[in-house]
Design a protein around this motif. Structure first.
Motif, PDB file in Angstrom:
ATOM      1  N   LEU A   1       0.836  -1.213   0.000  1.00 41.15           N
ATOM      2  CA  LEU A   1       0.000   0.000   0.000  1.00 41.15           C
ATOM      3  C   LEU A   1       0.866   1.257   0.000  1.00 41.15           C
ATOM      4  O   LEU A   1       0.577   2.231  -0.704  1.00 41.15           O
ATOM      5  N   ALA A   2       1.949   1.208   0.791  1.00 43.14           N
ATOM      6  CA  ALA A   2       2.861   2.352   0.823  1.00 43.14           C
ATOM      7  C   ALA A   2       3.457   2.586  -0.566  1.00 43.14           C
ATOM      8  O   ALA A   2       3.610   3.725  -1.012  1.00 43.14           O
ATOM      9  N   GLY A   3       3.769   1.472  -1.241  1.00 49.12           N
ATOM     10  CA  GLY A   3       4.311   1.588  -2.596  1.00 49.12           C
ATOM     11  C   GLY A   3       3.298   2.191  -3.549  1.00 49.12           C
ATOM     12  O   GLY A   3       3.635   2.992  -4.419  1.00 49.12           O
ATOM     13  N   LEU A   4       2.039   1.810  -3.349  1.00 48.87           N
ATOM     14  CA  LEU A   4       0.974   2.358  -4.191  1.00 48.87           C
ATOM     15  C   LEU A   4       0.872   3.875  -3.999  1.00 48.87           C
ATOM     16  O   LEU A   4       0.686   4.631  -4.959  1.00 48.87           O
ATOM     17  N   MET A   5       1.044   4.301  -2.743  1.00 46.70           N
ATOM     18  CA  MET A   5       1.045   5.739  -2.460  1.00 46.70           C
ATOM     19  C   MET A   5       2.173   6.426  -3.233  1.00 46.70           C
ATOM     20  O   MET A   5       1.980   7.492  -3.833  1.00 46.70           O
TER      21      MET A   5
ATOM     22  N   LEU B   1       5.502  -2.830  -6.218  1.00 48.39           N
ATOM     23  CA  LEU B   1       6.250  -4.077  -6.401  1.00 48.39           C
ATOM     24  C   LEU B   1       7.614  -3.973  -5.721  1.00 48.39           C
ATOM     25  O   LEU B   1       8.026  -4.876  -4.983  1.00 48.39           O
ATOM     26  N   ALA B   2       8.282  -2.851  -5.951  1.00 43.51           N
ATOM     27  CA  ALA B   2       9.613  -2.664  -5.383  1.00 43.51           C
ATOM     28  C   ALA B   2       9.560  -2.700  -3.860  1.00 43.51           C
ATOM     29  O   ALA B   2      10.381  -3.345  -3.200  1.00 43.51           O
ATOM     30  N   MET B   3       8.543  -2.012  -3.319  1.00 45.18           N
ATOM     31  CA  MET B   3       8.414  -1.939  -1.860  1.00 45.18           C
ATOM     32  C   MET B   3       8.134  -3.328  -1.293  1.00 45.18           C
ATOM     33  O   MET B   3       8.690  -3.704  -0.253  1.00 45.18           O
TER      34      MET B   3
ATOM     35  N   MET C   1      11.273  -5.411  -1.273  1.00 45.65           N
ATOM     36  CA  MET C   1      12.156  -5.001  -0.193  1.00 45.65           C
ATOM     37  C   MET C   1      11.662  -5.549   1.139  1.00 45.65           C
ATOM     38  O   MET C   1      12.435  -6.109   1.930  1.00 45.65           O
ATOM     39  N   ALA C   2      10.354  -5.403   1.375  1.00 47.70           N
ATOM     40  CA  ALA C   2       9.786  -5.855   2.643  1.00 47.70           C
ATOM     41  C   ALA C   2       9.924  -7.366   2.781  1.00 47.70           C
ATOM     42  O   ALA C   2      10.241  -7.874   3.868  1.00 47.70           O
ATOM     43  N   LEU C   3       9.723  -8.080   1.694  1.00 44.78           N
ATOM     44  CA  LEU C   3       9.842  -9.542   1.728  1.00 44.78           C
ATOM     45  C   LEU C   3      11.265  -9.947   2.080  1.00 44.78           C
ATOM     46  O   LEU C   3      11.490 -10.775   2.972  1.00 44.78           O
TER      47      LEU C   3
ATOM     48  N   GLU D   1      15.432   0.451  -5.242  1.00 43.99           N
ATOM     49  CA  GLU D   1      15.717   1.362  -6.363  1.00 43.99           C
ATOM     50  C   GLU D   1      15.898   0.590  -7.662  1.00 43.99           C
ATOM     51  O   GLU D   1      15.462   1.025  -8.730  1.00 43.99           O
ATOM     52  N   LEU D   2      16.556  -0.571  -7.550  1.00 41.70           N
ATOM     53  CA  LEU D   2      16.805  -1.362  -8.749  1.00 41.70           C
ATOM     54  C   LEU D   2      15.512  -1.882  -9.360  1.00 41.70           C
ATOM     55  O   LEU D   2      15.345  -1.858 -10.579  1.00 41.70           O
TER      56      LEU D   2
END
Lengths: 161, 279
Positions: free
Chosen positions: A59-63, A77-79, A82-84, A113-114
């Motif tokens: 959700l944070a990534g969606l923001m 997806l990136a977030m 990272m969290a995973l 970032e990548l």
């Protein structure tokens, strides 16, 4: 009730991070601007795994996607990646000393970032990988001890552990 | 993600959702505003008075230039009418405020404080007092994003004011200069030439200044000239900007100017319109 208020506070801190990420800076400072939002997400995922998991990160990534006007799901997806990575492999780091923690932060923000750049490159939506892209994870890692201190205090006050 | 990339289904939900994050932009804009107001507080009276003086002097000079322009426009329109000239174009402008800059250093975009709610559409040209700034690329409910002409992905059709040679000016990766694409060796182009929009591609209206040519180089093993140009506009450093919307009306009849100020394209067949006070 208490639970909801805690979540609300977490999102307020994320909004604050987003504001910090969007404050206009002179060009040289913008290059070393830390990745505030991923940093905060990382911190919350580690501090209170019970409240902040993959869905929270997504959700944070969606923001972030909405803020950047990027493809919906790119930052999400990136977030999540990272969290995973952090929640499965990086738990031990909370016991390590600060510079070891910072190394993990460099790696995880770098991963973030990548992924963002990779998706951007595939879809032709964002800029190129340049040497200066690597500065953001490093400056984020330098800020990590401070962010962790404040957010864990806040987490303790809100009884989010 | 694939859905957003290949279809347009998500644009409406995106607009709704982005409403929720818009306050972030406003808050991020606060420090800059505070600095501005602090400057006003602490700048002493004399300095402000001097600034006021120079501004009113500028208004006088501009007004004088405008008087002449009206005459020339009239003359131009008469000549065009004699020649059964091209399609008349009239541009209406709205003043918008810059809300922020895209935080990624590699992306040169600015954030404007108007969105679909105010009738902004993607593709509108953005100008400042000195030249073309960029074009609107995405629009949310209350904000929109404009790509600067120096963005690596930006292309703007221009022509050399002196010779009329038309080319395409591309942004560069460094983001400071423009580069002209595919200029043959034989072409007459010099340092110091002014590039203006050529109006080709229908996106940017014709005749607005874009950049000054700073370097013309003939490199070995290249098929084309390397031409660099410095943008005229103060790209991301403006507070107030002008958004152009192109009314494609036949302006043979005199039309009363609405809330927006009339900006008459140099090349269109337009009767000298009344010039209201500037925005």
């Amino acid at each position: 009730m208490k639970q909801g208020a805690g979540q609300g506070f977490i999102w307020i801190t994320l909004m604050l991070a987003a504001v910090l990420a969007f404050v206009p800076l002179p060009a040289f400072a913008a290059l070393v601007r830390p990745a505030w939002v991923p940093l905060f997400v990382l911190c919350w995922v580690l501090i209170s795994p019970g409240h902040c998991g993959l869905v929270f990160a997504w959700l944070a990534g969606l923001m972030m996607d909405l803020l950047h006007g990027s493809l919906l799901g790119q930052h999400a997806l990136a977030m999540s990646c990272m969290a995973l990575a952090v929640s499965t492999q990086g738990r031990f780091m909370m016991l390590a000393c600060w510079w070891q923690q910072s190394c993990v932060v460099v790696l995880s923000i770098g991963l973030y970032e990548l992924v963002v750049l990779g998706v951007g490159a595939v879809t032709g939506q964002s800029g190129l990988l340049v040497g200066t892209t690597l500065l953001a994870p490093v400056s984020s890692a330098l800020l990590w001890p401070m962010v962790r201190f404040f957010l864990s205090r806040l987490g303790a006050v809100l009884a989010l552990r | 993600m694939a859905l957003d990339y290949s279809t347009g289904y998500l644009s409406a939900p995106r607009r709704m959702l982005s409403l929720a994050v818009t306050p972030v932009f406003w808050m991020a804009d606060v420090p800059g505003r505070l600095l501005d107001s602090l400057r006003y507080l602490y700048e002493d009276r004399h300095q402000l008075a001097a600034e006021n003086e120079s501004l009113s002097r500028q208004v006088l000079l501009l007004g004088q230039a405008l008087q002449k322009k009206e005459f020339i426009e009239k003359q131009n329109s008469n000549l065009k009418a004699l020649l059964n000239g091209s399609v008349p174009l009239k541009d209406t402008v709205t003043v918008v405020e810059q809300l922020g800059i895209a935080p990624e250093p590699s992306v040169r975009q600015i954030l404007l404080d108007r969105g679909t709610h105010d009738g902004v559409v993607a593709g509108q040209a953005v100008l400042d007092a000195t030249g073309v700034v960029g074009q609107v690329v995405s629009v949310d409910m209350l904000v929109s994003r404009a790509m600067l002409i120096t963005d690596a992905k930006s292309r703007i059709p221009v022509q050399v004011n002196r010779s009329g040679y038309a080319a395409i000016a591309a942004g560069t990766a460094k983001g400071k200069l423009l580069e002209l694409l595919h200029v043959p060796f034989t072409e007459d182009i010099r340092e110091g030439d002014l590039l203006v929009t050529s109006g080709m591609g229908q996106l940017f209206p014709r005749g607005y200044p874009v950049a000054d040519v700073t370097r013309v180089e003939r490199k070995k093993n290249h098929h084309f000239l390397t031409v660099h140009a410095r943008p005229r506009a103060r790209l991301a450093n403006n507070r107030l900007l002008v958004l152009l919307s192109r009314g494609r009306k036949n302006t043979k009849k005199q039309e009363p100017s609405s809330v927006t100020n009339d900006l008459v394209n140099n090349t269109g067949v337009v009767p000298a319109s009344r010039q209201g006070d500037g925005p």
